[in-house]
Design an enzyme around this catalytic site. Structure first.
Site, PDB file in Angstrom:
ATOM      1  N   ASP A  37     -31.479  25.737 -23.367  1.00  0.00           N
ATOM      2  CA  ASP A  37     -31.361  25.348 -21.965  1.00  0.00           C
ATOM      3  C   ASP A  37     -30.620  24.047 -21.689  1.00  0.00           C
ATOM      4  O   ASP A  37     -30.702  23.519 -20.587  1.00  0.00           O
ATOM      5  CB  ASP A  37     -32.750  25.274 -21.347  1.00  0.00           C
ATOM      6  N   GLU A  38     -29.934  23.526 -22.675  1.00  0.00           N
ATOM      7  CA  GLU A  38     -29.222  22.263 -22.475  1.00  0.00           C
ATOM      8  C   GLU A  38     -27.856  22.308 -23.113  1.00  0.00           C
ATOM      9  O   GLU A  38     -27.675  22.918 -24.166  1.00  0.00           O
ATOM     10  CB  GLU A  38     -29.982  21.129 -23.171  1.00  0.00           C
ATOM     11  N   HIS A  47     -18.244  31.510 -64.662  1.00  0.00           N
ATOM     12  CA  HIS A  47     -17.362  30.977 -65.681  1.00  0.00           C
ATOM     13  C   HIS A  47     -15.906  31.275 -65.312  1.00  0.00           C
ATOM     14  O   HIS A  47     -15.015  30.432 -65.456  1.00  0.00           O
ATOM     15  CB  HIS A  47     -17.710  31.594 -67.034  1.00  0.00           C
TER      16      HIS A  47
END
Length: 671
Positions: free
Chosen positions: A200-201, A628
């Site tokens: 919400d931000e 390897h």
DNA sequence: CTCAGGAGATACC
DNA sequence: GGTTAGGTATCTCCTGAG
């Protein structure tokens, strides 16, 4: 600290006044609340509980900390005080010189988001006090409920006491995510690189929009809020300011459904900040507020600057810098290009028990949940942290860092069980598991070049600098862009197939072919001894470790190759960092500078001997053989690089195609 | 001394 | 009738290893 008065009989008539909770902090919509009454009810509902006792312990610890700091202050001689004052003055000047008033930041914060969404889907809730959450914890309360003192982070049973008619609605993240996505579509139109701070931000850099349209930040904010409302039916509040820290403070001023604009003007900023209570600043919470107030008498941001010398004397460099920046009203103005997850966790609270079988069962459930979440994002990590909350609310954590990356629930459970075992017997009310140290994440990318892993070596593309007397990749790439090293970590998510030799399991004594294990750390002696036995069986030094790679690799390569993920069998892409070669040699479909199957070349089908260096590995060491091969691949890259050494221009760019940029859940910034 | 790792604390939503 | 979340990040302090 406010002291409750003590009567002559020794009775404290208002004990609740000294019971500090996080929800006594002023919140939007709680202006008319009878705070004394709320505090008394909260206190009475809590008093005597295990939780309360733990809070008292924590409070005592804080008071002690404050006493210690006061004593430290008292010990400062006049000469010390003037010295630290000079240090502070100098630092203030330096910080002031970094002030950037060229950007316009907007912070949007949805009003009582979860509650508003619930009301949207059930309009009958309109106008009634309502809280999203359960009897044990509330996530959000609507404004009607806030009038009663009900708020987020408050247990439901206390909220019900404050407001008997309170309606409880269970959380439904799918719903919130849906609406969050709608708001983000709007944000994107104003700043395609907006930073989502949570569901919400969000922070938006609206500098360009303002310039292009010749309008002020306030107008843009009005318009954006209107569009968010049109798209979602939800209201939001906004703050417009020269940096993110201030924008966040501003968005809270006229909540709900309002906005506040702080002009890009130094005087305006200083005036605004001067009377601002420090608790309004993001990052200054209950404890820091108390410490600053009770030790130094600081209540407002202005007082921070006045006490600069003491702050420098009492706190670490970075903490003092943070405080001084706050006093100056400074904050971040840049737009980080990438922000990657650093850990993933899962935890559950249950009714306290010391039944070991039950505890192991809970642990297994959590390992399973965590594993599922990790698989969704293709994560593997090498540090596992067990979090415990005892029946008395004491929180403990126990961690182990492995030499291999894990992601399966079996592996997680295996190590988690060992960590838990060492704590038994114990009565717990919560168990949590966290995995961090993802492949080549920032923390794993050692700044000591001799400790760099193969992947890190290849990915950073800076191998040559070590031998050429140059600077580390961090120094070169990140001098003025702190997020560039995050960019490097970005490759980690998909890179676990090209890895180094850190595959041994500190607790697996059956692994006779384990490689050197210098970096493994143990959380307790029993396990360390067990692992030591295993270590003594190691055949050390039979393979060159990544640490020994000599570096003549001078930046500028993008190598893309695919391999199969051992667990999922899904193809994994690895993008090796690069520059000039990007367009010329690589991004031509799936073509890579090196053939995708090159990595298997040094071990022929069913052959356990490396055709390049002769080392033999047991038949079942499939993963190790691939690793390897990766080592030899790095050598090849190095050779290849030395032939194109002349191309030195470094123009860092994200080699991740758009569709491969990982997206994260709430709380993470998606770039 | 420096670095990595472990543990606890703090903060935010 | 009892009941105080869950997820992520960051900082500090400490310790052991190199």
């Amino acid at each position: 600290m406010e002291k409750s008065e003590i009567t002559s009989s020794g009775e404290n008539p208002r004990p609740w006044q000294s019971y500090h909770t996080v929800y006594t902090n002023a919140k939007a919509g709680m202006e008319g609340v009878d705070k004394e009454k709320v505090q008394r009810i909260v206190y009475e509902m809590s008093k005597g509980s295990k939780y309360f006792e733990n809070e008292e312990r924590k409070e005592a610890y804080m008071r002690q900390k404050i006493e210690t700091m006061r004593a430290q202050c008292a010990k400062l001689k006049a000469a010390d005080v003037s010295h630290y004052q000079m240090v502070a003055d100098k630092r203030i000047l330096e910080l002031e010189s970094t002030r950037d008033l060229s950007r316009i930041w907007l912070h949007v914060d949805m009003d009582a988001f979860y509650a508003a969404v619930e009301t949207l889907s059930d309009p009958s809730l309109t106008g009634k006090p309502m809280a999203v959450g359960s009897m044990s914890m509330i996530s959000t309360a609507n404004y009607e409920a806030r009038k009663f003192g009900v708020r987020a982070a408050m247990p439901g049973f206390i909220a019900r006491k404050l407001c008997p008619d309170l309606i409880f609605v269970p959380t439904d993240f799918n719903k919130y995510t849906h609406y969050s996505d709608l708001t983000r579509k709007v944000f994107q139109k104003y700043d395609p690189h907006f930073m989502a701070a949570s569901l919400d931000e969000a922070y938006l850099d609206i500098t360009s929009v303002c310039k292009e349209r010749g309008v002020a930040g306030g107008e843009v904010a009005e318009e954006l809020r209107t569009r968010v409302y049109e798209e979602t039916g939800l209201t939001c509040s906004a703050g417009v300011a020269p940096n993110r820290l201030l924008a966040k403070v501003c968005s809270d001023i006229n909540k709900p459904n309002g906005q506040f604009v702080l002009p890009n003007d130094r005087m305006a900023v200083m005036t605004f900040i001067s009377s601002l209570p420090i608790r309004k600043i993001g990052g200054i919470g209950k404890v820091t507020e108390h410490i600053l107030r009770d030790v130094l008498g600081i209540n407002t941001c202005e007082e921070i600057l006045q006490k600069g010398g003491f702050l420098c004397a009492l706190f670490s460099h970075s903490t003092a810098d943070f405080f001084l920046s706050v006093g100056l009203g400074l904050g971040r103005t840049d737009t980080p290009q990438v922000k990657f997850r650093k850990s993933i966790s899962s935890e559950r609270t249950f009714s306290a028990t010391n039944d070991e079988a039950l505890l192991y069962q809970k642990l297994a459930d959590i390992a399973e949940m965590l594993c599922r979440d990790m698989q969704k994002e293709g994560l593997r990590g090498r540090t596992l942290t067990l979090k415990l909350k005892t029946a008395s609310f004491e929180v403990r954590s126990r961690a182990v860092t492995l030499q291999k990356y894990i992601c399966s629930s079996e592996e997680i459970l295996k190590y988690a069980s060992k960590l838990l075992k060492a704590e038994l017997p114990i009565s717990l009310r919560l168990i949590g598991l966290r995995v961090s140290h993802f492949n080549e994440d920032k923390a794993g990318a050692s700044s000591d070049p001799t400790q760099r892993t193969l992947t890190n070596f290849v990915l950073s593309g800076d191998a040559s600098r070590k031998t050429m007397g140059g600077r580390s990749s961090l120094g070169l790439y990140c001098s003025d862009e702190p997020f560039m090293d995050d960019l490097e970590t970005s490759f980690s998510t998909d890179s676990h197939d090209i890895n180094h030799y850190e595959t041994r399991d500190p607790w697996d004594s059956t692994n006779k072919q384990d490689l050197e294990d210098h970096h493994c750390t143990f959380s307790n002696n029993i396990e360390a001894e067990e692992a030591h036995e295993s270590l003594s069986n190691d055949i050390a030094g039979n393979v060159n470790t990544a640490d020994t790679v000599e570096c003549n690799f001078n930046s500028c390569h993008t190598v893309v190759f695919e391999s199969k993920d051992a667990e999922t069998s899904l193809p994994q892409k690895l993008y090796v960092s690069n520059t000039n070669l990007v367009n010329k040699e690589v991004i031509t479909g799936n073509e890579a500078v090196f053939s995708p199957d090159w990595q298997y070349h040094c071990f022929k089908e069913d052959d356990c001997k490396c055709s390049l260096c002769g080392i033999e590995m047991p038949p079942d060491f499939v993963e190790e053989r691939r690793e390897h091969s990766d080592f030899h691949l790095a050598e090849r890259l190095q050779e290849k690089e030395s032939s194109v050494n002349s191309r030195t221009s470094i123009q860092r760019q994200s080699p991740l195609p758009l569709n491969t940029i990982p997206t994260y859940g709430p709380g993470l910034i998606i770039r």
